[in-house]
Design a protein around this motif. Structure first.
Motif, short mmCIF file in Angstrom:
data_model
loop_
_atom_site.label_atom_id
_atom_site.label_comp_id
_atom_site.label_asym_id
_atom_site.label_seq_id
_atom_site.Cartn_x
_atom_site.Cartn_y
_atom_site.Cartn_z
N GLN A 45 17.30 23.77 35.18
CA GLN A 45 17.32 22.49 35.89
C GLN A 45 16.23 21.56 35.36
O GLN A 45 16.44 20.36 35.23
CB GLN A 45 17.14 22.71 37.39
N LYS A 46 15.08 22.12 35.03
CA LYS A 46 13.99 21.31 34.48
C LYS A 46 14.39 20.73 33.13
O LYS A 46 14.10 19.57 32.83
CB LYS A 46 12.73 22.16 34.34
N ALA A 47 15.06 21.54 32.31
CA ALA A 47 15.50 21.06 31.01
C ALA A 47 16.51 19.93 31.15
O ALA A 47 16.46 18.93 30.42
CB ALA A 47 16.09 22.20 30.20
N LEU A 51 15.96 16.06 29.88
CA LEU A 51 16.88 15.35 28.98
C LEU A 51 17.41 14.08 29.63
O LEU A 51 17.55 13.05 28.96
CB LEU A 51 18.03 16.26 28.58
N ASP A 52 17.72 14.14 30.93
CA ASP A 52 18.22 12.96 31.62
C ASP A 52 17.18 11.85 31.67
O ASP A 52 17.51 10.66 31.58
CB ASP A 52 18.67 13.32 33.04
N ASN A 53 15.92 12.22 31.81
CA ASN A 53 14.87 11.21 31.87
C ASN A 53 14.62 10.55 30.52
O ASN A 53 14.05 9.48 30.47
CB ASN A 53 13.57 11.84 32.37
N HIS A 54 15.04 11.18 29.46
CA HIS A 54 14.79 10.63 28.13
C HIS A 54 16.03 10.01 27.50
O HIS A 54 16.03 9.69 26.31
CB HIS A 54 14.22 11.72 27.21
N LYS A 55 17.07 9.81 28.28
CA LYS A 55 18.26 9.15 27.75
C LYS A 55 18.01 7.65 27.67
O LYS A 55 17.31 7.07 28.50
CB LYS A 55 19.46 9.41 28.66
#
Length: 58
Positions: A45-47, A51-55
């Motif tokens: 979940q952290k991964a 990734l979602d925060n860096h889109k």
């Protein structure tokens, strides 16, 4: 001349060996504690969050 072989004993030993191999495979796949499973889920979940925060917004 060699001693006679008990075929029933050989058959049972072969079955036990096959069962042992299957048990080892299942232990490798499913043999995790609840804490290990929870830690893996948290890491996954952290991964995903990372990734979602860096889109990029396009």
């Amino acid at each position: 001349m060699s001693a006679p072989v008990n075929l029933n004993r050989v058959r049972k030993q072969k079955a036990r060996a096959a069962k042992s191999v299957r048990a080892d495979e299942n232990a490798a796949l499913h043999g995790r504690t609840k804490a290990e499973k929870a830690a893996q889920i948290a890491a996954d979940q952290k991964a995903v969050r990372h990734l979602d925060n860096h889109k990029r917004d396009t």
